[in-house]
Design an enzyme around this catalytic site. Sequence first.
Site, PDB file in Angstrom:
ATOM      1  N   GLU A 108       0.870  -1.173   0.000  1.00 21.24           N
ATOM      2  CA  GLU A 108       0.000   0.000   0.000  1.00 21.24           C
ATOM      3  C   GLU A 108       0.905   1.220   0.000  1.00 21.24           C
ATOM      4  OE1 GLU A 108      -3.117  -0.024  -0.444  1.00 21.24           O
ATOM      5  OE2 GLU A 108      -3.555  -2.150  -0.145  1.00 21.24           O
ATOM      6  N   CYS A 144      -2.097   9.453   2.606  1.00 20.10           N
ATOM      7  CA  CYS A 144      -1.678   8.873   1.317  1.00 20.10           C
ATOM      8  C   CYS A 144      -2.702   9.103   0.220  1.00 20.10           C
ATOM      9  CB  CYS A 144      -1.380   7.383   1.471  1.00 20.10           C
ATOM     10  SG  CYS A 144      -2.779   6.411   2.043  1.00 20.10           S
TER      11      CYS A 144
END
Length: 459
Positions: A212, A246
């Site tokens: 991720e 993010c």
Amino acid sequence: MNELEIRKLIRQQRAFFYKGRTLPANTRIHMLKKLRSCILKYQEEIHRALKLDLGKSSFEGYMCETGLVLDELRYMIKHIPKFSKEKTVPTPLSQFVSRSYITPSPYGVVLIMSPWNYPFLLSLTPLADAIAAGNTVIVKPSAYAPNTSEVIRKIICEAFPPFYAAVVTGGRKENTCLLNEHFDYIFFTGSQHVGKEVMAKAARFLTPVTLELGGKSPCIVEKTANLELAAKRIVFGKFLNCGQTCVAPDYVYCDRRVKDSLISEIKKQIRKQFTGAPLSNPDYGKIINQKHFQRILALIDPSKTVFGGENDPNNLRIAPTLMDEVSFDDAVMQEEIFGPVLPVLTYDSLDQAATRINAMAHPLALYIFTENKKAAEKITRSCGFGGGCINDVVIHLATSQMGFGGFGESGMGSYHGKAGFDTFSHYKSIVDKKNWMDLPVRYQPYQKSSEKLLKLFLR
């Protein structure tokens, strides 16, 4: 924890896993309920730690971290019995008489390496998914968020015996020791640079990985967008956690005709949401450390700053900053910003915007604000990205009903809800063949009559 202690811990977890003790659905549910109880018990301590590490208010700590973990636990506890069942599938005539089925099987010993920006959420959510799937787990939280890492250690130690789930704290030395060991699955959240190192280490044992990562997530504002609402939502998502998210909108990419009006609305929203003195706002976060503080400051071009730009080096705070007349060649567009700086770029046509986005690394998220359904469909279908929203930002990750993850430069694999259970499970395909009939068609010597029969089965 040194290399020998880490190796011993992995051996203990693997031995426990092979006893089959993690397999019963009731055991998984029981352990997740224990974890939930511990989180509720230490909720105030978690929020204090997040305040110390990242300057998060308790409201933001619950909204973006503990609340989402508790929601994932609730979802998994409810669905484990269904997810863990085997599924019967049709059997082809050529395999008569048989039963064919698919059964989820845990990988074994899982390593979860989590980042510092959402240290609680991004440690405990994959932990919940891995335990739900029947694995044992070692969690390695980030050394950059030491207060939250300590609370995570306390919670996991109280909820699990170490041979079931454990925490290894520390920095690069411990990371290296862990990555040099043989795990059955590695789940990593962090930067692209470190993600490449993790993948390279995993290749030694051919260990499957989920990465991720991040990237420059664009926020397109089309000419028909509701600019006031778009600005409100963009400001919320961009400056949440002081921009250290993010999936935050990395930059605004707007139709040239609405740029000035949009910038005016964004300025209004920054004042409204963070007051005229954001550096003094107790609910506004801080940059994680001096290194990242200086990195973000270096991305700000004073000649293109049209709002904000102030900073407080003593408290590692940078005010919400807006930059105009930015090009794709500017320093701020050469890396993921990961801070409270919002550059605004313009396009002349939606086709131009889509072509430019597709020429860049695949982003983790993409957002488009528009009242035109065809424009939204054009962008969401033609651009490559992990996930996103139409007329909002960041909220697509706040659900257990959809998987979350990127592809290409923004990562591989996904988790949350069923996708999380699937990530930490290998699905075995099994044929249970009966003994009371054995068709001779497949055996040598081959006969012409057998060939005709075979073509009947396989066509």
